[in-house]
Write a protein that holds these residues in place. Sequence first.
Motif, PDB file in Angstrom:
ATOM      1  N   THR A 204     -62.863 120.156  30.679  1.00 31.28           N
ATOM      2  CA  THR A 204     -61.479 119.890  30.277  1.00 31.28           C
ATOM      3  C   THR A 204     -61.415 118.771  29.238  1.00 31.28           C
ATOM      4  O   THR A 204     -60.363 118.194  29.002  1.00 31.28           O
ATOM      5  CB  THR A 204     -60.631 119.496  31.495  1.00 31.28           C
ATOM      6  OG1 THR A 204     -61.204 118.334  32.114  1.00 31.28           O
ATOM      7  CG2 THR A 204     -60.567 120.634  32.507  1.00 31.28           C
ATOM      8  N   HIS A 205     -62.557 118.465  28.617  1.00 27.44           N
ATOM      9  CA  HIS A 205     -62.602 117.418  27.607  1.00 27.44           C
ATOM     10  C   HIS A 205     -61.933 117.895  26.318  1.00 27.44           C
ATOM     11  O   HIS A 205     -61.819 119.092  26.056  1.00 27.44           O
ATOM     12  CB  HIS A 205     -64.049 117.024  27.311  1.00 27.44           C
ATOM     13  CG  HIS A 205     -64.826 116.648  28.530  1.00 27.44           C
ATOM     14  ND1 HIS A 205     -64.561 115.504  29.251  1.00 27.44           N
ATOM     15  CD2 HIS A 205     -65.851 117.273  29.167  1.00 27.44           C
ATOM     16  CE1 HIS A 205     -65.402 115.430  30.267  1.00 27.44           C
ATOM     17  NE2 HIS A 205     -66.184 116.489  30.244  1.00 27.44           N
ATOM     18  N   ARG A 220     -58.055 121.155  24.190  1.00 23.11           N
ATOM     19  CA  ARG A 220     -58.718 120.713  25.416  1.00 23.11           C
ATOM     20  C   ARG A 220     -59.463 121.906  26.025  1.00 23.11           C
ATOM     21  O   ARG A 220     -58.949 123.016  26.025  1.00 23.11           O
ATOM     22  CB  ARG A 220     -57.701 120.142  26.401  1.00 23.11           C
ATOM     23  CG  ARG A 220     -58.334 119.354  27.547  1.00 23.11           C
ATOM     24  CD  ARG A 220     -57.285 118.625  28.348  1.00 23.11           C
ATOM     25  NE  ARG A 220     -56.691 117.510  27.624  1.00 23.11           N
ATOM     26  CZ  ARG A 220     -57.217 116.295  27.543  1.00 23.11           C
ATOM     27  NH1 ARG A 220     -58.374 116.035  28.147  1.00 23.11           N
ATOM     28  NH2 ARG A 220     -56.612 115.320  26.888  1.00 23.11           N
ATOM     29  N   GLY A 222     -61.346 124.446  28.803  1.00 22.47           N
ATOM     30  CA  GLY A 222     -60.891 125.048  30.034  1.00 22.47           C
ATOM     31  C   GLY A 222     -59.587 125.780  29.901  1.00 22.47           C
ATOM     32  O   GLY A 222     -58.975 126.188  30.897  1.00 22.47           O
ATOM     33  N   ARG A 223     -59.148 125.964  28.632  1.00 22.96           N
ATOM     34  CA  ARG A 223     -57.879 126.662  28.427  1.00 22.96           C
ATOM     35  C   ARG A 223     -58.089 127.818  27.466  1.00 22.96           C
ATOM     36  O   ARG A 223     -58.989 127.848  26.705  1.00 22.96           O
ATOM     37  CB  ARG A 223     -56.841 125.707  27.832  1.00 22.96           C
ATOM     38  CG  ARG A 223     -56.478 124.562  28.770  1.00 22.96           C
ATOM     39  CD  ARG A 223     -55.407 123.679  28.140  1.00 22.96           C
ATOM     40  NE  ARG A 223     -55.084 122.591  29.025  1.00 22.96           N
ATOM     41  CZ  ARG A 223     -54.205 121.633  28.713  1.00 22.96           C
ATOM     42  NH1 ARG A 223     -53.566 121.661  27.560  1.00 22.96           N
ATOM     43  NH2 ARG A 223     -53.943 120.663  29.565  1.00 22.96           N
TER      44      ARG A 223
END
Length: 223
Positions: A204-205, A220, A222-223
């Motif tokens: 999520t970085h 970001r 994880g999306r």
Amino acid sequence: MIEMIKVSRTYAPNIKALSDISFSIETGEMFFLIGRSGAGKTTLLKLICNMETPSNGLIEVAGYNINTLRGKNLAHLRQKIGVAYQDFKLLSNRTVAENIAIAMEVSYKNPRAIRHRVRDLLEQLQLTDKYDTITSELSRGEQQRVALARSVANSPRLILVDEPTGNLDASTTERVMSLLTRSNKAGATIVIATHDASIYQQGTHRIMELRDGNIHSLTRGGR
């Protein structure tokens, strides 16, 4: 930790490596720079650690305008920055242990503490048997891990890493990222320039993509 405002870098005769770059990285953040070869990732890292100076714009690191720092002040800041270069920049006629120890020796660390830290890092990176090996005798993947170990050895506040997994298999890549994650959890701000989507897609970085010297996106994971 890092603030860039309208930063450009032009090489002679008129090659723009970076154009009007503005972004910030928070203290303690792990931040990924992505983009194809020639996008400007390495140039950006060199500007952050003062290996190069911008043609235009402002760069602040830890609250300091690094392009106006000189002498002892610049040396003091550089001791707080660890860099793992894409071309490693190891001392080819020195041993693995000596290469990793250098960053700690300039900070006057205790020799026993240095040896302990070197052995611990080599164990984490599966290089324990290379302690006394001359670095020129290592494979590229081994040299890459030694360069990474050197960059984190002195527990710097800021760690800059250029293509840390380019010569590594999946298992070794996992070890490298585990080491960087531990450093990040201990408080280090980490900036990683990479082509390797496997090391940032699941997290999520924040991820900044460069294209032709410009910021294409800032997202970001994880999306």
